[in-house]
Write an enzyme that holds these catalytic residues in place. Structure first.
Site, mmCIF file in Angstrom:
data_model
loop_
_atom_site.group_PDB
_atom_site.id
_atom_site.type_symbol
_atom_site.label_atom_id
_atom_site.label_comp_id
_atom_site.label_asym_id
_atom_site.label_seq_id
_atom_site.Cartn_x
_atom_site.Cartn_y
_atom_site.Cartn_z
ATOM 1 N N PHE A 269 -2.605 -15.890 -4.964
ATOM 2 C CA PHE A 269 -1.766 -17.015 -5.364
ATOM 3 C C PHE A 269 -2.596 -18.214 -5.804
ATOM 4 C CE2 PHE A 269 0.827 -14.687 -2.316
ATOM 5 C CZ PHE A 269 2.090 -14.699 -2.891
ATOM 6 N N ASP A 270 -2.199 -18.798 -6.919
ATOM 7 C CA ASP A 270 -2.610 -20.174 -7.200
ATOM 8 C C ASP A 270 -1.964 -21.042 -6.115
ATOM 9 O OD1 ASP A 270 -3.532 -22.467 -8.754
ATOM 10 O OD2 ASP A 270 -1.411 -22.727 -9.244
ATOM 11 N N PHE A 271 -2.419 -22.277 -5.978
ATOM 12 C CA PHE A 271 -1.849 -23.118 -4.920
ATOM 13 C C PHE A 271 -0.942 -24.206 -5.484
ATOM 14 C CE2 PHE A 271 -2.079 -26.294 -1.444
ATOM 15 C CZ PHE A 271 -1.452 -25.519 -0.481
#
Length: 213
Positions: free
Chosen positions: A8-10
């Site tokens: 995941f990107d944040f």
């Protein structure tokens, strides 16, 4: 092939930091370039690293502007972030299904951990890749490949998920499937240009995708 890991990107994917980022950029840019930028202009700065952005805006002044950015951002971090619906509950469900979870971000690890603490989600991630860990940030494949290496997962068994072109491109460059999120501030149509393998309308869509393989 079975999906065993989700990367995941944040910012803008797991935690809504859009208002924080835009207001921080406006604070810095209004001092350096008075009246030249609007909040809408700052949308294009969401995704790239701070070094990339400030190198283009003010070559040679990156360090000073990044320092100003971080000072203001850290001071206003907790008050300006909000949560997206069902993020933590879905992460918990995915973890219970046996998936390995990672964060692959263009933020520093310290800032990622601060956001995870506010979400109450630190315990759910097997590894976090921040700018401290790599020489080349997304869309370069290095952060994605490092996450896979740490997790012991093959490319075919992972999906990279994010709200920006950099996330989808990094996934594809690394040879993994990529998913865009429809709640991205730049919009679903923007992300579709980069041909994600999936488009999430809701965080819980991941449960269905994983089950279907």
């Amino acid at each position: 092939m079975t999906i065993k890991a989700l990367l995941f990107d944040f910012d803008g994917t797991l935690l809504n930091t859009n208002e924080l980022i835009i207001q921080t950029f406006m604070h810095v840019l209004n001092k350096r370039f008075p009246g030249q930028y609007s909040p809408k202009d700052c949308l294009k700065f969401i995704g790239p690293s701070l070094t990339q952005t400030f190198s283009e805006l003010a070559p040679g002044e990156e360090e000073e502007l990044i320092a100003q950015y971080r000072t203001w951002n850290e001071a206003h971090h907790d008050e300006l972030i909000t949560e997206y619906p069902d993020v933590v509950s879905t992460l918990e469900q995915l973890k219970a299904m046996g998936l390995k979870l990672a964060i692959v971000s263009t933020k520093r690890n310290e800032t990622i951990q601060r956001g995870l603490t506010l979400l109450g989600a630190n315990h759910l991630f097997d590894t976090c890749i921040g700018t401290d860990d790599v020489q080349n940030v997304k869309p370069d494949p290095e952060p994605v490949l490092l996450a896979l290496s740490r997790l012991g997962i093959a490319k075919e068994e992972a999906i990279m998920i994010g709200d920006n072109s950099h996330d989808i491109e990094a996934g594809h460059h690394a040879g993994v499937r990529a998913a865009g999120v429809a709640w991205a501030i730049k919009g679903e149509a923007y992300l579709q240009q980069f041909k994600p393998d999936y488009m999430l309308q809701h965080m819980s869509d991941l449960v269905t995708i994983v089950k279907e393989g």
